[in-house]
Design a protein around this motif. Sequence first.
Motif, PDB file in Angstrom:
ATOM      1  N   ARG A   1      41.022  46.286  47.467  1.00 43.80           N
ATOM      2  CA  ARG A   1      40.396  47.178  48.649  1.00 43.80           C
ATOM      3  C   ARG A   1      41.220  47.560  49.643  1.00 43.80           C
ATOM      4  O   ARG A   1      41.352  48.653  49.887  1.00 43.80           O
TER       5      ARG A   1
ATOM      6  N   SER B   1      40.390  33.578  42.544  1.00 48.12           N
ATOM      7  CA  SER B   1      38.988  34.379  41.907  1.00 48.12           C
ATOM      8  C   SER B   1      39.334  35.626  41.959  1.00 48.12           C
ATOM      9  O   SER B   1      39.977  36.567  42.765  1.00 48.12           O
ATOM     10  N   PRO B   2      38.380  36.334  40.742  1.00 50.75           N
ATOM     11  CA  PRO B   2      38.426  37.887  40.700  1.00 50.75           C
ATOM     12  C   PRO B   2      38.186  38.684  41.768  1.00 50.75           C
ATOM     13  O   PRO B   2      38.334  39.668  42.288  1.00 50.75           O
ATOM     14  N   ALA B   3      37.020  37.975  42.740  1.00 48.43           N
ATOM     15  CA  ALA B   3      36.484  38.314  43.832  1.00 48.43           C
ATOM     16  C   ALA B   3      37.452  38.692  44.968  1.00 48.43           C
ATOM     17  O   ALA B   3      37.837  39.529  45.685  1.00 48.43           O
ATOM     18  N   ALA B   4      38.389  37.537  45.245  1.00 46.15           N
ATOM     19  CA  ALA B   4      39.355  37.779  46.154  1.00 46.15           C
ATOM     20  C   ALA B   4      40.446  38.767  45.818  1.00 46.15           C
ATOM     21  O   ALA B   4      40.851  39.348  46.393  1.00 46.15           O
TER      22      ALA B   4
ATOM     23  N   SER C   1      43.752  42.632  37.259  1.00 44.92           N
ATOM     24  CA  SER C   1      42.793  41.894  38.273  1.00 44.92           C
ATOM     25  C   SER C   1      43.024  40.314  37.475  1.00 44.92           C
ATOM     26  O   SER C   1      43.431  39.406  38.293  1.00 44.92           O
TER      27      SER C   1
ATOM     28  N   SER D   1      39.651  41.539  44.056  1.00 45.33           N
ATOM     29  CA  SER D   1      39.256  42.968  44.403  1.00 45.33           C
ATOM     30  C   SER D   1      39.229  43.181  45.810  1.00 45.33           C
ATOM     31  O   SER D   1      39.509  44.182  46.291  1.00 45.33           O
ATOM     32  N   GLY D   2      38.816  42.200  46.584  1.00 41.21           N
ATOM     33  CA  GLY D   2      38.758  42.407  48.235  1.00 41.21           C
ATOM     34  C   GLY D   2      40.267  42.681  48.757  1.00 41.21           C
ATOM     35  O   GLY D   2      40.331  43.547  49.290  1.00 41.21           O
TER      36      GLY D   2
ATOM     37  N   ALA E   1      44.720  37.074  39.225  1.00 41.71           N
ATOM     38  CA  ALA E   1      43.688  35.828  39.750  1.00 41.71           C
ATOM     39  C   ALA E   1      44.539  34.822  39.086  1.00 41.71           C
ATOM     40  O   ALA E   1      44.677  33.705  39.658  1.00 41.71           O
TER      41      ALA E   1
END
Length: 167
Positions: free
Chosen positions: A65, A56-59, A46, A61-62, A50
């Motif tokens: 997924r 971002s790490p959230a992006a 990740s 992650s999504g 990134a």
Amino acid sequence: MTTTNEEAVSRFVERFAAELTEAGMQRMASRVFAALLASETASATSAELAEQLKISPAAVSGAIRYLTQVSMVSRERDPGTRRERYVLHNELWYETFTRRDQVLTRWEKVLRDGSEILGPDTAAGTRTAETAEFFEFLQKEMLGLMDRWRAHKEAQAAGDPGTTRAS
């Protein structure tokens, strides 16, 4: 890798991601997928994704997924760490098109049922039946195409000089 090569790879990743997005894939998933495809090991963490994509790490992650839900990548643990590494599936395109064939089979059945419900002598029934026939034709052609692809790859692996790399 030199800066110029990194820049060229980055341009390729963004260009291919834009094509995937245009075809209907989520934008971040397209970028993450293209980055994994372009990586030497077909894998990344990740943090690596990134940093490379400047997201971002959230992006990440999504995107991961989504890509795992559609079976384009899998998660693996880096040995001896708690970090996950995201990996492209082997024979990704072959598997993707094989799964698509299963979808076409279901669509064909529903369309044939719909044609009967709508009435085979109605314009809607005829149109629906023709669509079912199209999916049946497509499936038969796809099976032959996949068989030829396998034979092509086996011939390449065996060093058959009669095969060439796809352009």
